[in-house]
Design an enzyme around this catalytic site. Structure first.
Site, PDB file in Angstrom:
ATOM      1  N   TYR A 141       0.699  -1.185   0.008  1.00  0.00           N
ATOM      2  CA  TYR A 141      -0.030  -0.015   0.063  1.00  0.00           C
ATOM      3  C   TYR A 141       0.893   1.260   0.006  1.00  0.00           C
ATOM      4  CZ  TYR A 141      -3.905   3.262   1.460  1.00  0.00           C
ATOM      5  OH  TYR A 141      -4.715   4.413   1.495  1.00  0.00           O
ATOM      6  N   LYS A 170       1.017   4.099  -2.880  1.00  0.00           N
ATOM      7  CA  LYS A 170       0.773   5.624  -2.642  1.00  0.00           C
ATOM      8  C   LYS A 170       1.779   6.331  -2.864  1.00  0.00           C
ATOM      9  CE  LYS A 170      -3.794   5.133  -1.768  1.00  0.00           C
ATOM     10  NZ  LYS A 170      -4.806   5.771  -2.467  1.00  0.00           N
ATOM     11  N   VAL A 198      -8.149   7.312   9.514  1.00  0.00           N
ATOM     12  CA  VAL A 198      -9.362   7.638   9.659  1.00  0.00           C
ATOM     13  C   VAL A 198     -10.207   6.425   9.939  1.00  0.00           C
ATOM     14  CG1 VAL A 198     -11.386   8.753   8.910  1.00  0.00           C
ATOM     15  CG2 VAL A 198      -9.307   9.830   8.176  1.00  0.00           C
TER      16      VAL A 198
END
Length: 267
Positions: free
Chosen positions: A161, A165, A196
């Site tokens: 990941y 990114k 989040v």
């Protein structure tokens, strides 16, 4: 500082059926933009569009697999047809597959790169085609790519990941250069959201437990908060406010930048 008024702007938000994407779409609409959201989750996407319509803005939903070039062509065309233009693209759709490098999963990495990297590249291709002079919208615009704090830190379990990114960050900077040199009139920036408590964020925390990196969800969350000077997890509204700012004319001289909205975690 202005009020970040987006009245008259037309936006497309990918991955807008839930989580950050839905939050971005809602914030853009509240700032005055008309918004189309796209997603592969049709039922959730239509429900999100119904909620978005309560803002009084013109809204729509389109099915959209961001790894499929035909879907990009159709999504951008549908946005231009429904809203009468395209000024803002939020390249938000993304997935996260957690795993240790000692158990390297090529298929999981390929899925992430297809969605997170290829999807971003296709979004830029079709946004440029629509927004540049001679395009179906043709008055310039803004592309906001959603990267992650994972592009700026080393955190166990998310190598793939993080790599995807980080690629989004580099693509963003090259895209801004190409847009400027070729006269497209499109600003391109990216956002580095912190963790989040969306479905994706909660899944990551659970995966860290499953991998044996932490003992429970509380420790997983605590590990993030401990690295965050602001002392808390991010909220959807934190990220959405930054998207509205980057989409606005108040950010007209911000281009080719990565904006951290992570409470200082990635400093």
């Amino acid at each position: 500082m202005g009020t970040f008024d987006l009245s008259g702007k037309k936006a497309l938000v990918t991955g807008g059926a839930r989580g950050l994407g839905e939050g971005f779409a809602l914030a853009l609409a509240k700032a005055g933009a008309d918004v189309v959201i796209s997603d592969i989750q049709d039922d959730l996407g239509k429900q999100a569009a119904d909620r978005l319509a309560e803002t009084g803005r013109r809204v729509g939903f389109v099915h959209h697999d961001v790894t499929a070039e035909g879907d990009w062509r159709a999504a951008v065309a549908a946005t231009v047809d429904l809203l009468g233009g395209l000024d803002i693209l939020v390249n938000n759709a993304g997935i996260e597959v957690t795993g240790l490098l000692s158990s390297f999963d090529p298929d999981g990495w390929r899925r992430m790169f297809d969605v997170n990297v290829i999807g971003t590249g296709l979004g830029l291709k079709y946004a440029f085609a629509a927004m540049a002079p001679g395009g179906t919208a043709g008055r310039g615009g803004v592309v906001i790519n959603v990267a992650s704090v994972a592009a700026t830190i080393a955190f166990p379990g998310i190598a793939g990941y993080s790599a995807s990114k980080s690629a989004v960050d580099r693509i963003t900077r090259v895209a801004a250069q190409e847009s400027g040199k070729l006269g497209y009139g499109v600003r391109v920036n990216c956002l580095y959201p912190g963790l989040v408590a969306t479905d994706m964020g909660n899944q990551l925390a659970g995966d860290l437990v499953s991998l044996g990196l932490v003992s429970d969800l509380g420790e997983a969350i605590g590990a993030v908060v401990e690295q965050t000077p602001s002392g808390r997890l991010g909220e959807v509204s934190d990220m959405a406010s930054a998207v509205v700012f980057l989409a606005s004319d108040d950010a007209q001289f911000i281009n080719g930048a990565g904006i951290p909205v992570d409470g200082g975690m990635g400093m």
